[in-house]
Write an enzyme that holds these catalytic residues in place. Structure first.
Site, PDB file in Angstrom:
ATOM      1  N   GLU A 182       0.842  -1.185   0.000  1.00 49.54           N
ATOM      2  CA  GLU A 182       0.000   0.000   0.000  1.00 49.54           C
ATOM      3  C   GLU A 182       0.885   1.247   0.000  1.00 49.54           C
ATOM      4  O   GLU A 182       1.913   1.292   0.669  1.00 49.54           O
ATOM      5  CB  GLU A 182      -0.865  -0.025   1.265  1.00 49.54           C
ATOM      6  CG  GLU A 182      -1.842   1.116   1.385  1.00 49.54           C
ATOM      7  CD  GLU A 182      -2.624   1.024   2.681  1.00 49.54           C
ATOM      8  OE1 GLU A 182      -3.818   1.354   2.668  1.00 49.54           O
ATOM      9  OE2 GLU A 182      -2.041   0.638   3.718  1.00 49.54           O
TER      10      GLU A 182
ATOM     11  N   LYS B  66     -10.243  -0.438  -1.956  1.00 48.34           N
ATOM     12  CA  LYS B  66     -10.313  -0.777  -0.537  1.00 48.34           C
ATOM     13  C   LYS B  66     -11.685  -0.452   0.060  1.00 48.34           C
ATOM     14  O   LYS B  66     -12.172   0.671  -0.029  1.00 48.34           O
ATOM     15  CB  LYS B  66      -9.218  -0.012   0.204  1.00 48.34           C
ATOM     16  CG  LYS B  66      -9.089  -0.325   1.682  1.00 48.34           C
ATOM     17  CD  LYS B  66      -7.950   0.490   2.267  1.00 48.34           C
ATOM     18  CE  LYS B  66      -7.761   0.261   3.743  1.00 48.34           C
ATOM     19  NZ  LYS B  66      -6.685   1.116   4.299  1.00 48.34           N
TER      20      LYS B  66
ATOM     21  N   CYS C 257      -4.640  -3.710   3.500  1.00 47.36           N
ATOM     22  CA  CYS C 257      -4.348  -3.220   4.846  1.00 47.36           C
ATOM     23  C   CYS C 257      -5.475  -3.481   5.845  1.00 47.36           C
ATOM     24  O   CYS C 257      -5.659  -4.588   6.323  1.00 47.36           O
ATOM     25  CB  CYS C 257      -3.961  -1.750   4.775  1.00 47.36           C
ATOM     26  SG  CYS C 257      -3.037  -1.171   6.222  1.00 47.36           S
TER      27      CYS C 257
END
Length: 317
Positions: free
Chosen positions: A77, A152, A195
């Site tokens: 990321e 995301k 993440c």
């Protein structure tokens, strides 16, 4: 999470050049793989606001990974940059058709490798009016073509005052609308997260139900949350899905108010850590993806066959 703090551009450039010069003495696994199993390269970098220096660092890791036999390379990321302010983070963002992805597409073609670009600052569809971005995980094939984009879904809005963590990703990031199907790659069928998605097992189980053999969580974990939760969460996702889990990571100080935990990890379907880049240096961990190990794990403990119906799990609702 795509986050920011405060520093000068010159400090950022100096810091990343320092890390770039140290890549040749990697602390991660760097031997050439010799078996017939496909090899994945899990990278650890230290991004700053300087996109040119970041690209040079990632390019060198990719070249080293290819030289040592990798067929797919995983970047973390914020591989493109980690901004020093909200305004800079937005100003440096691009579309998928912009210069950054074009350069990585060319690099994928030149090296003949697949790429997981694990957290790209993508300008949203209404950029001209709302100035917000997606945190996008992009898969490129060896021809440099985009074969999948996952945006995301879980944004890192957390305030842990006792840990010195205060971040609100939703202030400038749009949550992705949906999951994307796992992607067939040279190393296996890869399911995409980013993440903070790691903390939501529903995501990994949904990807498993659609055939995932490898889960990937490119990240920029904070030092406080990484030390407490990073490895245990990655191992948990591997154990409950009986998948390989690959997690490229950011490491070290990005600027005056932002640092990342590091420890880019690879975990096998039994939950064993098979690659770890440590918490100090940039580098790359090379791991073999042994699908026989995955098949044996699932055969010997057939967890998926023991699942109950959806009605059973929702019977308390």
């Amino acid at each position: 999470m795509l986050v920011f703090g405060i520093t000068s551009r010159s400090q950022a450039r100096h810091l990343l050049r320092h890390h770039l010069t140290r890549i040749s003495s990697l602390t991660c696994e760097s031997r050439r793989m010799s078996s017939s199993n496909p090899v994945a390269a899990v990278c650890q970098v230290t991004s700053t606001p300087d996109k040119e220096v970041n690209f040079a660092a990632c390019k060198r890791l990719m070249e080293q990974a290819k030289e040592r036999g990798a067929s797919m390379v995983f970047l973390p990321e914020g591989f493109d940059y980690i901004g020093s302010s909200r305004d800079e983070t937005l100003q440096l963002s691009e579309s998928l058709e912009g210069h950054t992805i074009s350069r990585y597409s060319q690099l994928a073609r030149n090296l003949g490798v697949w790429l997981s670009l694990g957290g790209f600052h993508e300008r949203g569809g209404d950029w001209e009016t709302d100035r917000r971005i997606y945190n996008s995980h992009i898969i490129l094939n060896e021809q440099g073509d985009i074969v999948s984009v996952y945006r995301k879904g879980h944004l890192f809005d957390v305030e842990l005052k006792e840990k010195g963590v205060s971040l609100r990703e939703s202030a400038f990031t749009i949550p992705g609308p949906s999951l994307t199907p796992p992607v067939q790659t040279p190393i296996g069928k890869v399911g995409l997260g980013v993440c903070y998605d790691l903390r939501f097992p529903e995501l990994s189980l949904a990807l498993l139900r659609h055939g995932a053999e490898i889960l990937t969580y490119p990240s920029a974990f904070t030092v406080a949350t990484g030390a407490a939760h990073w490895e245990v969460l990655l191992r948990a996702r591997a154990i409950e899905t009986q998948c390989f889990v690959l997690a490229a990571a950011q490491v070290g100080s990005h600027h005056a108010k932002r640092a990342s935990y590091g420890h880019a990890l690879a975990v096998d379907p039994w939950g064993k850590v098979i690659g770890d880049c440590g918490g100090a240096e940039t580098g790359v961990a090379l791991v073999e993806i042994d699908m026989q190990k995955l098949r044996d794990t699932r055969t010997n403990m057939p967890v998926q066959q023991h699942w109950r119906s959806a009605e059973f799990y929702s019977s308390l609702d």
